[in-house]
Design an enzyme around this catalytic site. Structure first.
Site, PDB file in Angstrom:
ATOM      1  N   ASN A   1       0.866  -1.178   0.000  1.00  0.00           N
ATOM      2  CA  ASN A   1       0.000   0.000   0.000  1.00  0.00           C
ATOM      3  C   ASN A   1       0.904   1.229   0.000  1.00  0.00           C
ATOM      4  OD1 ASN A   1      -1.822   2.052   0.471  1.00  0.00           O
ATOM      5  ND2 ASN A   1      -2.267   1.457   2.598  1.00  0.00           N
TER       6      ASN A   1
ATOM      7  N   GLU B   1      -6.985   4.524   7.639  1.00  0.00           N
ATOM      8  CA  GLU B   1      -6.805   5.946   7.307  1.00  0.00           C
ATOM      9  C   GLU B   1      -8.029   6.494   6.584  1.00  0.00           C
ATOM     10  OE1 GLU B   1      -2.980   5.451   5.472  1.00  0.00           O
ATOM     11  OE2 GLU B   1      -2.134   4.977   7.428  1.00  0.00           O
TER      12      GLU B   1
ATOM     13  N   SER C   1       3.332  -2.354  10.283  1.00  0.00           N
ATOM     14  CA  SER C   1       4.775  -2.367  10.553  1.00  0.00           C
ATOM     15  C   SER C   1       5.439  -3.706  10.222  1.00  0.00           C
ATOM     16  CB  SER C   1       5.047  -1.947  12.004  1.00  0.00           C
ATOM     17  OG  SER C   1       4.611  -0.619  12.226  1.00  0.00           O
TER      18      SER C   1
ATOM     19  N   GLY D   1       2.334   2.074  10.651  1.00  0.00           N
ATOM     20  CA  GLY D   1       3.308   3.156  10.518  1.00  0.00           C
ATOM     21  C   GLY D   1       4.005   3.549  11.798  1.00  0.00           C
TER      22      GLY D   1
ATOM     23  N   GLU E   1      -5.454  -5.127  10.446  1.00  0.00           N
ATOM     24  CA  GLU E   1      -4.464  -4.075  10.655  1.00  0.00           C
ATOM     25  C   GLU E   1      -4.789  -3.305  11.934  1.00  0.00           C
ATOM     26  OE1 GLU E   1      -2.401  -2.969   6.746  1.00  0.00           O
ATOM     27  OE2 GLU E   1      -4.138  -1.680   6.959  1.00  0.00           O
TER      28      GLU E   1
ATOM     29  N   LYS F   1      -0.014   4.239  -0.313  1.00  0.00           N
ATOM     30  CA  LYS F   1      -0.700   5.417   0.241  1.00  0.00           C
ATOM     31  C   LYS F   1      -0.498   6.611  -0.691  1.00  0.00           C
ATOM     32  CE  LYS F   1       0.146   3.439   4.735  1.00  0.00           C
ATOM     33  NZ  LYS F   1      -0.002   3.599   6.161  1.00  0.00           N
TER      34      LYS F   1
ATOM     35  N   HIS G   1      -9.537   0.920   4.734  1.00  0.00           N
ATOM     36  CA  HIS G   1      -8.276   1.128   5.454  1.00  0.00           C
ATOM     37  C   HIS G   1      -8.534   2.079   6.615  1.00  0.00           C
ATOM     38  CE1 HIS G   1      -4.191   2.449   6.323  1.00  0.00           C
ATOM     39  NE2 HIS G   1      -3.769   1.360   5.693  1.00  0.00           N
TER      40      HIS G   1
HETATM   41  C1  PEP Z   1      -0.812   0.035   5.956  1.00  0.00           C
HETATM   42  O1  PEP Z   1      -0.921   1.228   5.747  1.00  0.00           O
HETATM   43  O2  PEP Z   1      -1.650  -0.734   5.483  1.00  0.00           O
HETATM   44  C2  PEP Z   1       0.332  -0.445   6.732  1.00  0.00           C
HETATM   45  C3  PEP Z   1       0.300  -1.644   7.197  1.00  0.00           C
HETATM   46  O3  PEP Z   1       1.369   0.451   6.924  1.00  0.00           O
HETATM   47  P1  PEP Z   1       2.814   0.124   7.581  1.00  0.00           P
HETATM   48  O4  PEP Z   1       3.289  -1.178   6.988  1.00  0.00           O
HETATM   49  O5  PEP Z   1       3.672   1.273   7.183  1.00  0.00           O
HETATM   50  O6  PEP Z   1       2.606   0.003   9.054  1.00  0.00           O
END
Ligand code: PEP
Length: 244
Positions: A10, A92, A204, A166, A160, A12, A90
């Protein structure tokens, strides 16, 4: 049929046309042998990325097929420029745009109707985990966000935890295992082929922890944010999943 393994990136709101060089590097240096690979770049890059022969997805779509919705993109439009998947719900999007489970479900129906695989995201906040509500939150999000027409072929679920995205923080293997077991159980009970739906972990995931994550029961891959931007990071994650 066992769920297919999927390493999904992703990007973003990151990347320009110059960033496609990372896809060239990924394809050249890290050919995926044992798993599917998907990148979900900003909408501006979908057509060019798909043209490179890598599975490509959107990061959101509208629930309607067309109309007066300035700034939005329909699922069919994603399909039209080469997308095969779309991330929906997601955290976000849920946080920044107030998306509800019902809206995520409606978008997922639109994705399915357009022939896209919906990658539906669920996850608890840190406050919900601290309050002991994680399993209830995940069960409710699954019930509300995954539409009745979901199948193992048209839907992937990504767990998630909001607090792990992040941040460099990850749940323990036991915590991930507990949520994935719940998701497997709920999806198996509700859908004829629910046991075959791919379940991703996201939050992460890095080259250094990927193998540990992929060893957890009912983890069939990862949704990766930051570490999907560079072939040097995403490649080893793909390799770890291929080997799992
Ligand atoms: C995500 O945005 O779906 C995600 C898992 O981000 P990160 O791997 O940076 O934590």
């Amino acid at each position: 049929m066992a769920p297919r393994k999927l390493a999904a990136g992703n990007w973003k709101m990151n990347g320009t046309l110059a960033s496609l060089a990372e896809i060239d590097r990924l394809l050249a240096d890290h050919p995926a042998s044992g798993c599917d690979v998907l990148i979900c770049p900003p909408a501006t890059l979908i057509q060019a990325m798909a043209a490179k022969g890598i599975a490509t997805g959107g990061q959101d779509c509208h629930a309607k097929a067309s109309g007066a919705h300035t700034g939005d993109i329909a699922a069919q439009q994603l399909k039209d420029v080469g997308a095969s998947h779309v991330i929906l719900g997601h955290s976000e999007r849920r946080t920044d745009h107030g998306e509800t489970d019902a809206q995520v479900a409606a978008k997922s129906v639109a994705a399915h109707e357009a022939g896209l695989v919906a990658v539906i995201c669920v996850g608890e906040t840190e406050a919900q985990r601290d309050a002991g509500e994680t399993l209830d939150v995940i069960a409710a999000q699954l019930a509300g966000s995954v539409p009745d027409g979901a199948t193992a072929a048209n839907t992937v679920i990504a767990y998630e935890p909001v607090w792990a995205i992040g941040t460099g923080r990850t749940p323990t293997s036991d915590q991930i295992a507990e949520v994935h077991a719940l998701m497997h159980e709920r999806l198996s009970a509700r859908f004829a082929d629910g046991a075959d739906m791919a379940l991703l972990y996201g939050g992460s995931v890095k080259p250094g922890n990927a193998a540990e994550v992929f060893a957890i029961p009912h983890v069939n891959g990862a949704l990766v944010g930051g570490a999907s931007l560079k072939a040097a990071d995403f490649g080893p994650i793909i390799a770890a999943l291929s080997a799992a």
